[in-house]
Design a protein around this motif. Structure first.
Motif, PDB file in Angstrom:
ATOM      1  N   GLU A 185       0.819  -1.214   0.000  1.00 46.11           N
ATOM      2  CA  GLU A 185       0.000   0.000   0.000  1.00 46.11           C
ATOM      3  C   GLU A 185       0.854   1.264   0.000  1.00 46.11           C
ATOM      4  O   GLU A 185       0.559   2.222  -0.703  1.00 46.11           O
ATOM      5  N   HIS A 287       0.577  -0.860   7.678  1.00 45.97           N
ATOM      6  CA  HIS A 287      -0.170   0.407   7.650  1.00 45.97           C
ATOM      7  C   HIS A 287       0.176   1.262   8.868  1.00 45.97           C
ATOM      8  O   HIS A 287       0.469   2.461   8.739  1.00 45.97           O
ATOM      9  N   THR A 291       2.086   4.972   8.865  1.00 40.11           N
ATOM     10  CA  THR A 291       1.195   6.120   9.058  1.00 40.11           C
ATOM     11  C   THR A 291       1.142   6.603  10.500  1.00 40.11           C
ATOM     12  O   THR A 291       0.557   7.646  10.775  1.00 40.11           O
ATOM     13  N   PRO A 299      -1.020  11.639   7.194  1.00 45.69           N
ATOM     14  CA  PRO A 299      -2.097  10.749   6.748  1.00 45.69           C
ATOM     15  C   PRO A 299      -2.868  11.252   5.529  1.00 45.69           C
ATOM     16  O   PRO A 299      -4.107  11.306   5.531  1.00 45.69           O
ATOM     17  N   CYS A 300      -2.169  11.601   4.474  1.00 43.81           N
ATOM     18  CA  CYS A 300      -2.835  12.089   3.266  1.00 43.81           C
ATOM     19  C   CYS A 300      -3.592  10.949   2.585  1.00 43.81           C
ATOM     20  O   CYS A 300      -3.044   9.869   2.359  1.00 43.81           O
ATOM     21  N   THR A 301      -4.859  11.201   2.215  1.00 39.94           N
ATOM     22  CA  THR A 301      -5.674  10.205   1.507  1.00 39.94           C
ATOM     23  C   THR A 301      -5.834  10.534   0.032  1.00 39.94           C
ATOM     24  O   THR A 301      -6.614   9.897  -0.670  1.00 39.94           O
ATOM     25  N   CYS A 303      -7.293  13.027  -1.429  1.00 39.16           N
ATOM     26  CA  CYS A 303      -8.633  13.497  -1.822  1.00 39.16           C
ATOM     27  C   CYS A 303      -8.559  14.659  -2.799  1.00 39.16           C
ATOM     28  O   CYS A 303      -9.521  14.949  -3.514  1.00 39.16           O
ATOM     29  N   SER A 321       3.056  12.321  -0.636  1.00 36.16           N
ATOM     30  CA  SER A 321       3.436  10.916  -0.786  1.00 36.16           C
ATOM     31  C   SER A 321       4.952  10.765  -0.823  1.00 36.16           C
ATOM     32  O   SER A 321       5.522   9.869  -0.182  1.00 36.16           O
ATOM     33  N   GLN A 363      -7.990  15.734   6.739  1.00 39.24           N
ATOM     34  CA  GLN A 363      -7.113  15.070   7.708  1.00 39.24           C
ATOM     35  C   GLN A 363      -6.404  16.060   8.638  1.00 39.24           C
ATOM     36  O   GLN A 363      -5.608  15.644   9.476  1.00 39.24           O
TER      37      GLN A 363
END
Length: 380
Positions: A185, A287, A291, A299-301, A303, A321, A363
């Motif tokens: 991931e 994970h 994180t 904790p960037c998702t 979005c 990232s 976040q």
């Protein structure tokens, strides 16, 4: 040793990566030839038939050391892989000179496997434009029998891998990616695996232990996993996970001494079965490892809400990232390599600290502060 089918041949499940060979006096440019010979003799005697070297390994001396060690064996008894060193842009246009020198150093007339090396953000344009005729030359070498199988290795993003395959898919027979349960991931390896499986392209694994990161522990999941296989080491769990990934045909490990070699060969006596619960435990541990607050990552998702507010038009999720990668690997090479392909006015240093991005971040990430920290890290 178990074996996997690749076309009409059988490859040992474990391949000997030759980037971390034993060296003399701690000097990475000086492989210890006697120790290398001992390791390759043991590997050959115990079923390993795949040897992976490259132009740049050990300061250019890995190919020479491996070629010397393998020269005592029947050439048809092993499979040898090397690579075109496209990680260095100055090598483009020199492919014929380099290839012929590689054959000489490896004391061979042909390579069983040959790769475009390290397709990434920094060189993808060179690889795709191919003004110097690299691909034409490699295909000519295939026609002449000097290359048996052609593939590529990729440390770049999913998008980079996809663009390379899109152009050269007719010629590519396998792809070597950074794959382990942590990067499944964290480095989005799962999407690369899915794409390669959809294309029916066999997967070669590099960095299965994340440069040794996964050799010392299973990231806090020991108590959960020991119920299933109490005798397994962290290395066993890392390799066992890889054996469950669809499409994996070759698992490379850069072993540096006889103890590592013996232990790894023992594990690869047969394929292991891992339960879905144990796989979930590994991925969950990974994970939290990448994180958690202790990791120093954010904790960037992805979005992308932040991008609509950035006056500098920075690709903030991508930069975050790369920040996470740089933090976790303690200033590794992947983030600088990726940034080298981006205009400097889109680097984290271009952030003006206005805070408009952070105001819309679900976040609650301090994005300006992170960009400042990233810039400071890169400057060192």
């Amino acid at each position: 040793m178990y074996y996997n089918d690749f076309k009409d041949i059988k490859l040992s499940g474990l391949g000997l990566g030759c980037m971390r060979l034993p060296v003399v006096g701690g000097d990475d440019t000086k492989p210890d030839q006697a120790a290398v010979q001992e390791m390759i003799d043991y590997a050959m005697a115990n079923g390993i038939n795949y040897y992976d070297t490259a132009w740049g390994y050990h300061g250019g001396n890995s190919e020479t050391a491996v070629g010397e060690a393998l020269s005592k064996y029947d050439r048809e008894s092993y499979y040898l892989a090397s690579k075109f060193p496209g990680y260095d842009l100055s090598n483009f246009g020199k492919h014929e000179e380099i290839f012929n020198k590689q054959l000489e150093k490896c004391q061979t007339d042909y390579f069983d496997f040959y790769l475009y090396h390290n397709v990434c953000e920094a060189n993808i344009d060179k690889y795709l434009n191919d003004d110097g005729g690299l691909t034409e030359f490699l295909l000519k070498m295939k026609d002449e029998g000097k290359i048996r199988h052609l593939g590529f290795s990729c440390h770049g993003s999913f998008e980079v891998m996809h663009s390379f395959i899109k152009k050269y898919w007719r010629h590519l027979e396998f792809c070597q990616i950074q794959l382990n349960y942590l990067d499944f991931e964290f480095q989005n390896a799962k999407d690369k695996v899915e794409e390669l499986n959809n294309l029916g392209m066999p997967i070669w694994v590099m960095e299965g232990l994340r440069g040794g990161k996964l050799a010392g522990s299973v990231l806090g999941a020991e108590k959960i996993l020991e119920k299933s296989n109490p005798d397994w080491t962290p290395v066993n769990w890392a390799f066992g996970f890889l054996e469950t990934v669809p499409g994996v045909t070759m698992i490379l490990s850069g072993m540096s001494d006889m103890d590592q070699l013996r232990q790894n060969i023992e594990f690869f006596d047969e394929k292991k079965t891992i339960s879905d619960d144990d796989i979930a435990a590994l991925l969950t541990a990974a994970h939290y490892e990448t994180t958690g607050k202790a990791a120093g990552t954010v904790p960037c998702t992805a979005c992308r809400y932040c991008m609509s507010k950035c006056p500098q038009e920075l690709e903030i999720p991508r930069l975050l990232s790369l920040f996470n990668e740089h933090v976790y690997t303690e200033n590794g090479f992947i983030a600088p390599m990726a940034l080298s392909a981006i205009d400097k006015d889109k680097w984290p240093s271009a952030c003006i600290g206005c805070g408009a991005c952070a105001a819309v971040c679900p976040q609650r990430i301090d994005i300006p502060g992170t960009m400042k920290k990233f810039t400071e890290m890169l400057s060192k």
